[in-house]
Design an enzyme around this catalytic site. Structure first.
Site, mmCIF file in Angstrom:
data_model
loop_
_atom_site.group_PDB
_atom_site.id
_atom_site.type_symbol
_atom_site.label_atom_id
_atom_site.label_comp_id
_atom_site.label_asym_id
_atom_site.label_seq_id
_atom_site.Cartn_x
_atom_site.Cartn_y
_atom_site.Cartn_z
ATOM 1 N N GLN A 120 0.837 -1.043 0.095
ATOM 2 C CA GLN A 120 0.026 0.000 0.169
ATOM 3 C C GLN A 120 1.110 1.298 -0.164
ATOM 4 O O GLN A 120 1.654 1.559 0.951
ATOM 5 C CB GLN A 120 -0.912 -0.143 1.299
ATOM 6 C CG GLN A 120 -1.981 0.947 1.002
ATOM 7 C CD GLN A 120 -2.710 1.496 2.321
ATOM 8 O OE1 GLN A 120 -2.041 1.937 3.382
ATOM 9 N NE2 GLN A 120 -4.139 1.125 2.360
ATOM 10 N N HIS A 199 -3.442 4.435 -1.685
ATOM 11 C CA HIS A 199 -4.188 4.877 -0.295
ATOM 12 C C HIS A 199 -4.656 6.149 -0.628
ATOM 13 O O HIS A 199 -4.240 7.129 -0.419
ATOM 14 C CB HIS A 199 -3.267 4.959 0.750
ATOM 15 C CG HIS A 199 -4.162 4.646 2.115
ATOM 16 N ND1 HIS A 199 -5.609 5.054 2.067
ATOM 17 C CD2 HIS A 199 -3.707 4.596 3.325
ATOM 18 C CE1 HIS A 199 -5.775 4.931 3.422
ATOM 19 N NE2 HIS A 199 -4.846 4.777 4.030
ATOM 20 N N ALA A 201 -7.692 7.257 0.688
ATOM 21 C CA ALA A 201 -8.722 7.047 1.819
ATOM 22 C C ALA A 201 -8.318 7.938 3.266
ATOM 23 O O ALA A 201 -7.076 8.207 3.368
ATOM 24 C CB ALA A 201 -9.313 5.773 2.087
ATOM 25 N N HIS A 202 -9.273 7.595 4.201
ATOM 26 C CA HIS A 202 -8.956 7.921 5.373
ATOM 27 C C HIS A 202 -8.321 9.364 5.990
ATOM 28 O O HIS A 202 -7.793 9.476 6.938
ATOM 29 C CB HIS A 202 -8.124 6.776 6.094
ATOM 30 C CG HIS A 202 -8.826 5.512 5.931
ATOM 31 N ND1 HIS A 202 -8.174 4.432 6.177
ATOM 32 C CD2 HIS A 202 -10.038 5.178 5.451
ATOM 33 C CE1 HIS A 202 -9.025 3.350 5.973
ATOM 34 N NE2 HIS A 202 -10.174 3.650 5.438
ATOM 35 N N TYR A 204 -6.085 11.201 4.382
ATOM 36 C CA TYR A 204 -4.421 11.307 3.982
ATOM 37 C C TYR A 204 -4.621 12.196 2.928
ATOM 38 O O TYR A 204 -5.449 12.483 2.264
ATOM 39 C CB TYR A 204 -3.876 9.887 3.784
ATOM 40 C CG TYR A 204 -3.821 9.125 5.235
ATOM 41 C CD1 TYR A 204 -3.178 9.934 6.475
ATOM 42 C CD2 TYR A 204 -4.474 8.117 5.643
ATOM 43 C CE1 TYR A 204 -3.227 9.336 7.675
ATOM 44 C CE2 TYR A 204 -4.567 7.546 6.593
ATOM 45 C CZ TYR A 204 -3.626 8.213 7.785
ATOM 46 O OH TYR A 204 -4.099 7.634 9.268
ATOM 47 N N ARG A 251 -7.715 2.312 -3.048
ATOM 48 C CA ARG A 251 -8.610 2.607 -1.746
ATOM 49 C C ARG A 251 -9.222 4.117 -1.684
ATOM 50 O O ARG A 251 -8.403 4.993 -1.603
ATOM 51 C CB ARG A 251 -7.770 2.211 -0.640
ATOM 52 C CG ARG A 251 -8.757 1.952 0.531
ATOM 53 C CD ARG A 251 -8.147 1.459 2.026
ATOM 54 N NE ARG A 251 -8.728 0.799 2.745
ATOM 55 C CZ ARG A 251 -8.414 0.327 4.201
ATOM 56 N NH1 ARG A 251 -7.098 0.739 4.498
ATOM 57 N NH2 ARG A 251 -9.114 -0.323 4.787
ATOM 58 N N GLY A 356 -8.947 -6.110 9.377
ATOM 59 C CA GLY A 356 -7.968 -5.693 9.931
ATOM 60 C C GLY A 356 -7.734 -6.016 11.292
ATOM 61 O O GLY A 356 -6.877 -6.916 11.555
#
Length: 404
Positions: A120, A199, A201-202, A204, A251, A356
């Site tokens: 990732q 990545h 997402a989330h 970032y 993602r 996870g």
């Protein structure tokens, strides 16, 4: 999508519906993932802070080896693409020769177990601190707005601090970050990885450009959905051109507000990203490996994280809409239990389910889910410590006895 357009896009090489599910040593030969009945199990990417000074070590070799099985599919923890991309202590990178060589040992251990592993690629953007930045500079982002005091950043000395004010990337600098992603993907394949996950997402960096609650730019990367999703699409296109679309996963988390990553219309944002990914796949003549979407549910086997995450029914409907709109393999994650995972696959709401925290405390999770066996409970206090064993590789397998 028309039938003719569909025919130009062969199924992805890992998760094709007609692929053998016995588990093969080569993804190009139809390698698969663990299938438990109709539940396809994936190791989700999770930051663990055990790569001292940014270099994978023997602890990481053992951690990923424990969670590898024949036909299994693993996604690594977020891996730094450049010196500016860190926001946690002791997270691994993939931008130096030392890091590439160290990852080879991890990948080899996973492959010897007959599993597939993606790296990732991660840039945290404003979710960082000067202590993690070269020369003590400000973290980069789409904006100069800092993350609110509701959130705290983990510091190298294990204390927590406020997030500082970031520096918005100049328009001309974005191409340099796109190049960092491209080179990191090339480095990952040099290390032996079967592919990479971008990545986005989330809360970032890429998510900071997509969410209208963060992005306040007035240049070509701000304002409209087309502008706000442009950075992500440039990264995907550049990486896919470098290593092949079928080795690239993406993602996203349109409905998650982690680190203040809020959007006024998550449904439309998700559809906009998916529409553009579908178009890109058609233009490339090949599908991406998968789309990985996290939903805002953080409950797993009675262990609930703080915060509220909206209506389960509303979230489920969003996931259905995005899944039905995306042309290709769809991975879901976010607090799934065995039962919820089985239900998601049975209802065709997902092709694969990523786990996870349950994988943290159960290295043989796929086997336990197959048997519907008891699960070890995870210890959150040891998620981000730096001990190479405690809370990392010392959770027992079913054969060794459960902690339940």
């Amino acid at each position: 999508m028309s039938e003719g357009r569909e025919k130009k896009m062969p199924p992805p090489w890992i998760f094709a519906p007609d692929a053998s599910w016995s588990g093969m040593d080569s993804p190009k030969n139809g390698g698969a993932v663990n299938r438990i009945g109709r539940l396809r199990v994936v190791l989700a990417p999770m930051t663990r802070c055990r790569a001292l000074n940014g270099v994978p070590n023997e602890a990481l070799v053992e951690y990923y080896r424990q969670r590898s099985t024949a036909g299994g599919f693993l996604i690594t923890e977020g891996t730094m693409i450049s010196p500016t991309s860190a926001g946690f202590p002791h997270v691994p990178g993939i931008f130096t020769n030392e890091q590439i060589e160290a990852w080879k040992k991890v990948v080899d251990a996973v492959h010897k177990q007959g599993a597939i592993i993606f790296c990732q690629l991660w840039h945290v953007g404003r979710a960082s601190h000067q202590v993690y930045q070269p020369g003590g500079g400000a973290p980069i982002s789409s904006t100069s707005k800092p993350i609110s005091k509701k959130w705290r950043i983990l510091m190298p000395d294990a204390t927590y601090s406020r997030y500082p004010e970031p520096r918005p990337l100049a328009t001309h600098e974005i191409a340099d970050v796109v190049e960092d992603y491209r080179q990191a993907a090339i480095n990952a394949l040099e290390a032996g990885f079967d592919g990479i996950e971008i990545h986005g997402a989330h809360g970032y960096l890429l998510d900071q450009f997509m969410k209208d609650g963060i992005n306040d730019r007035t240049d070509e990367y701000g304002g409209s959905l087309a502008n706000r999703t442009k950075f992500l699409l440039q990264v995907v296109q550049s990486v896919a051109a470098a290593i092949g679309p079928d080795r690239v996963g993406v993602r996203i988390s349109p409905a998650i507000d982690h680190l203040d990553a809020m959007d006024s219309d998550p449904r439309t944002l998700g559809l906009a990203v998916i529409e553009r990914l579908n178009k890109l796949q058609f233009e490339m003549g090949s599908r991406l490996s998968y789309l990985h979407v996290t939903q805002p549910r953080y409950t797993a086997y009675g262990q609930t994280e703080a915060g509220t995450h909206g209506s389960e029914e509303e979230v489920a409907q969003l996931m259905k809409i995005w899944r039905n709109s995306y042309v290709g393999t769809f991975i879901c994650s976010g607090g799934y239990t065995r039962e919820l995972g089985l239900e998601a696959v049975a209802k065709e709401d997902a092709d694969l389910v990523a786990y996870g925290r349950l994988f943290i405390s159960n290295p043989d999770l796929a086997f336990r889910l197959k048997l519907n066996a008891p699960l070890n409970r995870y210890v959150r206090a040891s998620f981000y410590t730096h001990d190479p064993v405690v809370g990392y590789t010392d959770y027992p397998s079913l054969e060794q006895g459960s902690r339940m």
